[in-house]
Design a protein around this motif. Structure first.
Motif, PDB file in Angstrom:
ATOM      1  N   ARG A   1     -16.507  31.826   7.405  1.00  0.00           N
ATOM      2  CA  ARG A   1     -16.741  31.955   6.180  1.00  0.00           C
ATOM      3  C   ARG A   1     -15.467  31.444   6.095  1.00  0.00           C
ATOM      4  O   ARG A   1     -14.459  31.649   5.623  1.00  0.00           O
ATOM      5  N   ARG A   2     -15.409  29.628   4.717  1.00  0.00           N
ATOM      6  CA  ARG A   2     -14.111  29.145   5.151  1.00  0.00           C
ATOM      7  C   ARG A   2     -14.534  27.922   4.101  1.00  0.00           C
ATOM      8  O   ARG A   2     -15.834  27.231   4.398  1.00  0.00           O
ATOM      9  N   THR A   3     -13.937  27.097   3.575  1.00  0.00           N
ATOM     10  CA  THR A   3     -13.748  26.271   2.804  1.00  0.00           C
ATOM     11  C   THR A   3     -12.053  24.688   3.432  1.00  0.00           C
ATOM     12  O   THR A   3     -11.067  26.094   4.014  1.00  0.00           O
ATOM     13  N   GLU A   4     -12.961  24.149   3.883  1.00  0.00           N
ATOM     14  CA  GLU A   4     -12.248  22.903   4.124  1.00  0.00           C
ATOM     15  C   GLU A   4     -11.382  22.000   3.636  1.00  0.00           C
ATOM     16  O   GLU A   4     -12.192  21.592   2.639  1.00  0.00           O
ATOM     17  N   LEU A   5     -10.361  21.412   3.027  1.00  0.00           N
ATOM     18  CA  LEU A   5      -9.412  21.050   2.809  1.00  0.00           C
ATOM     19  C   LEU A   5      -8.529  19.635   3.275  1.00  0.00           C
ATOM     20  O   LEU A   5      -8.168  19.960   3.892  1.00  0.00           O
ATOM     21  N   HIS A   6      -9.143  18.512   2.922  1.00  0.00           N
ATOM     22  CA  HIS A   6      -8.396  17.315   3.190  1.00  0.00           C
ATOM     23  C   HIS A   6      -7.879  16.287   2.512  1.00  0.00           C
ATOM     24  O   HIS A   6      -8.530  16.110   1.517  1.00  0.00           O
ATOM     25  N   LEU A   7      -7.090  16.150   2.610  1.00  0.00           N
ATOM     26  CA  LEU A   7      -5.976  14.741   1.262  1.00  0.00           C
ATOM     27  C   LEU A   7      -6.315  13.468   2.028  1.00  0.00           C
ATOM     28  O   LEU A   7      -5.703  13.481   3.002  1.00  0.00           O
ATOM     29  N   LYS A   8      -6.340  12.818   1.453  1.00  0.00           N
ATOM     30  CA  LYS A   8      -6.801  11.388   1.214  1.00  0.00           C
ATOM     31  C   LYS A   8      -5.899  10.413   0.865  1.00  0.00           C
ATOM     32  O   LYS A   8      -6.374  10.678  -0.341  1.00  0.00           O
ATOM     33  N   GLY A   9      -5.560   9.140   1.533  1.00  0.00           N
ATOM     34  CA  GLY A   9      -5.064   8.266  -0.100  1.00  0.00           C
ATOM     35  C   GLY A   9      -6.128   8.098  -0.448  1.00  0.00           C
ATOM     36  O   GLY A   9      -7.413   7.594   0.154  1.00  0.00           O
ATOM     37  N   ASN A  10      -5.928   7.387  -1.964  1.00  0.00           N
ATOM     38  CA  ASN A  10      -7.274   6.572  -2.871  1.00  0.00           C
ATOM     39  C   ASN A  10      -7.095   5.216  -2.469  1.00  0.00           C
ATOM     40  O   ASN A  10      -6.075   4.844  -3.038  1.00  0.00           O
ATOM     41  N   LYS A  11      -8.305   4.859  -1.217  1.00  0.00           N
ATOM     42  CA  LYS A  11      -7.728   3.609  -1.525  1.00  0.00           C
ATOM     43  C   LYS A  11      -9.362   2.993  -1.691  1.00  0.00           C
ATOM     44  O   LYS A  11      -9.061   1.357  -2.002  1.00  0.00           O
TER      45      LYS A  11
ATOM     46  N   ASP B   1       0.163  -1.069  -0.041  1.00  0.00           N
ATOM     47  CA  ASP B   1      -0.247   0.002  -0.228  1.00  0.00           C
ATOM     48  C   ASP B   1       0.573   1.008  -0.198  1.00  0.00           C
ATOM     49  O   ASP B   1       1.364   1.700   0.907  1.00  0.00           O
ATOM     50  N   GLU B   2       1.273   1.754  -1.294  1.00  0.00           N
ATOM     51  CA  GLU B   2       2.031   2.430  -1.518  1.00  0.00           C
ATOM     52  C   GLU B   2       0.902   3.964  -0.318  1.00  0.00           C
ATOM     53  O   GLU B   2       1.970   4.589  -0.058  1.00  0.00           O
ATOM     54  N   ASN B   3       0.049   4.018  -0.381  1.00  0.00           N
ATOM     55  CA  ASN B   3      -0.419   5.389   0.103  1.00  0.00           C
ATOM     56  C   ASN B   3      -0.089   5.772   2.080  1.00  0.00           C
ATOM     57  O   ASN B   3       0.347   6.705   2.492  1.00  0.00           O
ATOM     58  N   SER B   4      -0.071   4.351   2.226  1.00  0.00           N
ATOM     59  CA  SER B   4      -0.220   4.490   3.516  1.00  0.00           C
ATOM     60  C   SER B   4       2.052   4.208   3.861  1.00  0.00           C
ATOM     61  O   SER B   4       2.038   4.677   5.066  1.00  0.00           O
ATOM     62  N   LEU B   5       2.708   4.384   3.066  1.00  0.00           N
ATOM     63  CA  LEU B   5       4.401   3.856   3.555  1.00  0.00           C
ATOM     64  C   LEU B   5       4.811   5.221   4.005  1.00  0.00           C
ATOM     65  O   LEU B   5       5.588   5.384   4.871  1.00  0.00           O
ATOM     66  N   PHE B   6       4.314   6.546   3.541  1.00  0.00           N
ATOM     67  CA  PHE B   6       4.943   7.288   4.194  1.00  0.00           C
ATOM     68  C   PHE B   6       4.074   8.492   4.857  1.00  0.00           C
ATOM     69  O   PHE B   6       3.923   9.786   4.487  1.00  0.00           O
ATOM     70  N   GLU B   7       2.855   8.277   5.727  1.00  0.00           N
ATOM     71  CA  GLU B   7       2.093   8.781   5.594  1.00  0.00           C
ATOM     72  C   GLU B   7       2.311   9.724   6.939  1.00  0.00           C
ATOM     73  O   GLU B   7       1.912  11.106   6.494  1.00  0.00           O
ATOM     74  N   GLU B   8       3.086   9.407   7.578  1.00  0.00           N
ATOM     75  CA  GLU B   8       3.464  10.415   8.955  1.00  0.00           C
ATOM     76  C   GLU B   8       4.094  11.521   8.222  1.00  0.00           C
ATOM     77  O   GLU B   8       3.902  12.813   8.166  1.00  0.00           O
ATOM     78  N   ILE B   9       5.396  11.460   7.361  1.00  0.00           N
ATOM     79  CA  ILE B   9       5.590  12.232   6.518  1.00  0.00           C
ATOM     80  C   ILE B   9       5.230  13.257   5.502  1.00  0.00           C
ATOM     81  O   ILE B   9       5.080  14.562   6.112  1.00  0.00           O
ATOM     82  N   GLN B  10       3.920  12.820   5.403  1.00  0.00           N
ATOM     83  CA  GLN B  10       2.955  13.014   4.948  1.00  0.00           C
ATOM     84  C   GLN B  10       2.307  13.985   5.629  1.00  0.00           C
ATOM     85  O   GLN B  10       1.628  15.238   5.064  1.00  0.00           O
ATOM     86  N   ASN B  11       1.258  13.615   6.320  1.00  0.00           N
ATOM     87  CA  ASN B  11       1.001  14.275   7.198  1.00  0.00           C
ATOM     88  C   ASN B  11       1.216  15.697   8.313  1.00  0.00           C
ATOM     89  O   ASN B  11       0.840  16.311   7.717  1.00  0.00           O
ATOM     90  N   GLU B  12       3.442  15.314   7.983  1.00  0.00           N
ATOM     91  CA  GLU B  12       3.279  16.450   9.374  1.00  0.00           C
ATOM     92  C   GLU B  12       3.718  17.242   8.033  1.00  0.00           C
ATOM     93  O   GLU B  12       4.005  18.847   8.409  1.00  0.00           O
ATOM     94  N   MET B  13       4.444  16.904   6.550  1.00  0.00           N
ATOM     95  CA  MET B  13       5.178  18.074   5.805  1.00  0.00           C
ATOM     96  C   MET B  13       4.027  18.760   4.957  1.00  0.00           C
ATOM     97  O   MET B  13       3.526  19.848   4.456  1.00  0.00           O
ATOM     98  N   ASN B  14       2.287  18.083   4.566  1.00  0.00           N
ATOM     99  CA  ASN B  14       2.040  18.383   3.596  1.00  0.00           C
ATOM    100  C   ASN B  14       0.236  19.154   4.183  1.00  0.00           C
ATOM    101  O   ASN B  14      -0.556  18.638   4.087  1.00  0.00           O
ATOM    102  N   SER B  15       0.619  20.346   4.946  1.00  0.00           N
ATOM    103  CA  SER B  15      -0.302  20.680   6.107  1.00  0.00           C
ATOM    104  C   SER B  15      -1.181  20.715   4.496  1.00  0.00           C
ATOM    105  O   SER B  15      -0.358  21.901   4.277  1.00  0.00           O
ATOM    106  N   ILE B  16      -2.332  21.355   5.123  1.00  0.00           N
ATOM    107  CA  ILE B  16      -3.478  20.924   4.221  1.00  0.00           C
ATOM    108  C   ILE B  16      -4.157  22.870   4.106  1.00  0.00           C
ATOM    109  O   ILE B  16      -4.413  22.589   6.341  1.00  0.00           O
ATOM    110  N   PRO B  17      -4.294  23.635   4.176  1.00  0.00           N
ATOM    111  CA  PRO B  17      -4.607  25.500   4.536  1.00  0.00           C
ATOM    112  C   PRO B  17      -6.100  25.337   4.477  1.00  0.00           C
ATOM    113  O   PRO B  17      -6.766  23.884   3.689  1.00  0.00           O
ATOM    114  N   VAL B  18      -7.172  26.043   5.064  1.00  0.00           N
ATOM    115  CA  VAL B  18      -7.990  26.867   5.116  1.00  0.00           C
ATOM    116  C   VAL B  18      -8.238  27.343   4.460  1.00  0.00           C
ATOM    117  O   VAL B  18      -7.566  28.559   4.707  1.00  0.00           O
ATOM    118  N   VAL B  19      -8.454  27.222   3.455  1.00  0.00           N
ATOM    119  CA  VAL B  19      -9.399  28.942   2.931  1.00  0.00           C
ATOM    120  C   VAL B  19     -10.292  29.737   3.535  1.00  0.00           C
ATOM    121  O   VAL B  19     -11.549  28.943   3.847  1.00  0.00           O
TER     122      VAL B  19
END
Length: 787
Positions: free
Chosen positions: A777-787, A659-677
């Motif tokens: 007054r916001r739009t929330e963004l969430h990145l998730k692995g495509n499983k 599962d390539e999605n889960s290999l580096f989840e910790e790093i991705q969660n830490e670094m690829n912080s997703i903003p609120v618009v």
């Protein structure tokens, strides 16, 4: 009186000596005759009597040779010891002495047995002292046990097993019948014989016996009335036939005793009642000229192997084969050649797969007949190897076969048997390793890969094979520890240092491993750093990002950085190309202060070729839009060198590598912080301040193809429900459209809108400030692995 007594005594002595000498000569002549008649047991006893009267070296030699012929090797060795102590002993006597020593289990001592003699090891080229020493000291992983229900006090050898488990073998079990008549050896040339028994050792003639799956023993009855010895059964089960060796009664055949007799091969139908019927001769039989014997039927390749001393061979008995068709038409014989055959004797061929087994006393061995194996290929036979201990002993070892169910048997007259020759089952002392290597679909991998199995104690490489299922099979020594490495180009290598047979009660050690492809050039995290106009210097706001990248690259040596640098559209192409190169170099130089080597930072520069927006040459744009183009895109990649074989990183142990999605989840969660618009009141236009955030989201989505983006639009709590739902929808769509314009596939984005139903601050229950309304007054963004 004294003189008279002396004369009388002298006369008596003179008279006695001729009488004693004549008796001694008669005794030796009688012993020689028994030896010529191959009545070796009787001959040996007479030689012993003669030697006790007159210790001549020739008498000791004859006694030693006679005892060797009847396989009484301890007595033969004792007599060869007497021979070599005689001053007249020759080199050949010492050679026989050393061979006899090996037959009584003194192979490891033969080097020292030459001390005090005028000979050294170089005088005996027929003996490979190094090989003998090596085989005698080599650790063994199998043991030999008596084959159940088969052996007797006579000679039992040459086992064959049919498809239902019945065992066929040769035996001379029965009574001992002393006689002075000449006996017949199965592989000897003879012209005198007894029709009662084999006077060679006074035992019954050989016959073929069957020990069936119900443990019932019976003797097969031949329809050849003139047959004496019948032995060496080999089955052709497809036609319910058995091939075997026969020595026939020459008197009944020719009515004469004036020619030499040789063994032949016949084949017969095996009846359910134990009869051999419709017997036919092998077309190469010629019992007055040469012998053919020891047939082995190789049904898979439609060959029949046999041995013969026919004219034109290498020497002694050679191994040959003929091919045959469904009607049993046989080809001309093919000699296996000098690679297999020697000037001495090769006997008892058998085949299993692409391996030929045979016995020989012409190849270097431990003494007597030894068992050898050789590779069979389209070009012939090669790579001859002595099977070593315990397959071979100092005595005669022969008749090695591998049955259809993988059991191994051999025949031997080694010390400790029940009779003269015995059939032994070979049992493993080692433990069996069965390792299954599976892929990400949990299927056993059938294609090739490399396996290295090492004994930790001695560092010895252990041979492994793949069975028809693709499983790894290996023999493991008991009470030992092992290292296993499984490798394949483009896959993570597998290491197992926990393999152990210490305390293992079961005979089988089973393991399962997953071999996973290396996800080359796998993006782990994405970020962007920006530059001031006409500058390449790293800004303060870029340092936290680069510091974190340096930390990760230091921690994980399989991570490399790809840098793509750009400029805005102002100034010339040449100038901007140079500026973007400087910006890329600036990133590399910044990371070097953390010890990151240059070869782990791959840089590219594009000048103003790849703008993120429409601010091209001559198009008026606000500075914030130009700022988005003055950038370096940073992609941290795992396993970026597709020509390199990577070991599995310790940080990935225990993770699902498939599962390539889960290999580096910790790093991705830490670094690829997703903003609120956030949005202005009653607006759905993307603010300029959020464009950098969305640029990073867009780049992340383009590089990390395994990610899906989820967008949720919200409003504050002012206004009615219907209006706020539509406003929240417009805000979610605004984010989606921005990202689609940046090249993100719309099918990877899911968006929803909730109006004022999910506030951060519930302004209906507490009074809210403008800042509190802003958080709603916001739009929330969430990145998730495509499983």
């Amino acid at each position: 009186m004294r003189r008279i007594f002396y004369i009388i005594s002298l006369i008596l002595l003179i008279g006695i000596f001729p009488v004693h000498s004549d008796a001694q000569n008669r005794l030796l002549r009688y012993a020689d005759k028994q030896k010529d008649l191959e009545n070796f047991q009787h001959a040996a006893e007479i030689y012993e009597q003669a030697y006790s009267r007159n210790q001549k070296i020739t008498t000791a030699r004859n006694a030693a040779e006679a005892y060797s012929q009847i396989q009484e090797y301890d007595k033969s060795f004792t007599w060869w010891e007497k021979v070599i102590t005689n001053p007249e002993a020759e080199r050949s006597d010492y050679s026989n002495y050393l061979n006899a020593a090996m037959k009584v289990g003194k192979a490891d001592q033969i080097g020292g047995m030459l001390k005090g003699s005028s000979f050294d090891e170089s005088d005996f080229p027929e003996l490979d002292f190094d090989l003998i020493s090596s085989m005698s000291s080599k650790k063994v992983n199998v043991k030999l046990v008596q084959a159940n229900g088969i052996n007797s006090d006579g000679s039992d050898f040459g086992l064959q097993v049919d498809k239902i488990g019945s065992k066929f073998f040769s035996s001379d079990r029965g009574s001992v019948i002393p006689t002075n008549k000449k006996g017949i050896r199965l592989d000897a040339k003879s012209n005198l014989y007894s029709s009662e028994k084999s006077s060679f050792n006074d035992r019954s003639f050989f016959g073929i016996y069957k020990y069936d799956k119900d443990s019932i023993l019976s003797k097969l009855v031949s329809d050849l009335p003139e047959a004496l010895h019948i032995s060496d059964p080999s089955l052709m089960e497809s036609q319910n036939l058995v091939f075997y060796s026969v020595l026939r009664d020459v008197n009944k055949i020719k009515g004469s005793r004036e020619f030499t007799l040789h063994s032949e091969i016949f084949y017969s139908i095996i009846g359910s009642d134990g009869t051999l019927s419709s017997s036919k001769p092998f077309p190469l039989n010629n019992f007055t000229e040469y012998g053919v014997l020891n047939p082995f039927v190789d049904e898979e390749n439609q060959r029949i192997y046999f041995v013969s001393d026919m004219e034109g061979g290498v020497g002694g008995f050679d191994i040959y084969f003929v091919t045959y068709d469904g009607d049993l038409n046989f080809s001309e014989p093919v000699n296996l050649g000098k690679e297999i055959n020697t000037p001495k004797n090769e006997r008892y061929p058998s085949v299993n797969g692409s391996t030929l087994y045979f016995a020989s006393n012409g190849h270097p061995g431990l003494g007597g007949m030894d068992i050898f194996k050789a590779d069979i290929s389209s070009s012939g036979f090669s790579n001859i190897q002595n099977m070593g201990l315990p397959y071979n002993s100092p005595r005669d070892d022969f008749g090695y076969i591998v049955t259809k169910d993988g059991k191994r048997y051999l025949s031997s007259d080694r010390v400790g048997g029940m009779g003269l020759d015995d059939i032994y089952l070979i049992e493993d002392l080692f433990k069996k390793l069965i390792a299954r290597v599976i892929d990400c679909d949990d299927k056993i991998i059938s294609e090739s890969f490399n396996t290295a199995l090492v004994n930790k104690e001695g560092g010895e490489m252990i041979t492994s094979i793949r069975n028809e299922k693709g499983e790894i099979l290996a023999d493991l020594e008991p009470e030992s520890n092992f290292n296993l490495k499984i490798s394949k180009k483009g896959y993570f290598s597998i290491y197992d240092s926990t393999l152990s047979t210490i305390g293992l009660e079961d005979d089988v050690l089973e393991r399962e491993y997953k071999l996973v492809k290396i996800p080359y050039n796998l993006p782990v995290m994405v970020d962007i750093v920006y530059y001031d106009l006409d500058k390449a210097k790293i800004r303060k706001d870029a340092e936290p990002v680069l510091n974190k990248i340096a930390e990760l690259m230091t921690k994980y040596d399989f991570l490399d950085l790809a840098v793509a640098s750009h400029t805005d559209s102002r100034a010339s192409d040449k100038y901007n190309m140079l500026l973007s190169e400087k910006r890329a170099e600036a990133v590399k130089n910044y990371l070097s202060q953390f010890g990151i080597p240059e070869n782990r930072v791959r840089i590219d520069w594009y000048g103003k070729e790849k703008l993120t927006n429409d601010c091209g040459d001559g198009i008026p744009c606000p500075e914030l839009k130009h700022q988005l183009n003055r950038r370096s895109e940073l992609v941290l990649e795992a396993f970026s060198d597709s020509n390199k074989e990577y070991d599995l990183p310790a940080s990935l142990l225990g993770k699902d590598l498939c599962d390539e999605n889960s290999l580096f989840e910790e790093i991705q969660n830490e670094m690829n912080s997703i903003p609120v618009v956030y949005f202005d009141f009653d607006k759905s236009t993307i603010r300029a301040v959020h464009e950098k955030d969305l640029e990073k989201v867009g780049l992340t989505m383009k590089k990390l193809k395994n990610l899906q983006l989820y967008i949720a639009g919200h409003t504050d709590q002012r206004g009615n429900e219907d209006y706020n739902l539509k406003l929240a929808e417009r805000r979610a769509k605004a984010v989606l459209e921005y990202l689609v314009q940046r090249g993100v596939e719309s099918n990877r984005i899911e968006f929803k809108w909730f109006g004022k139903s999910q506030p951060i601050n519930d302004c209906g229950t507490v009074p809210c400030t403008e800042n509190m309304h802003q958080l709603n007054r916001r739009t929330e963004l969430h990145l998730k692995g495509n499983k």
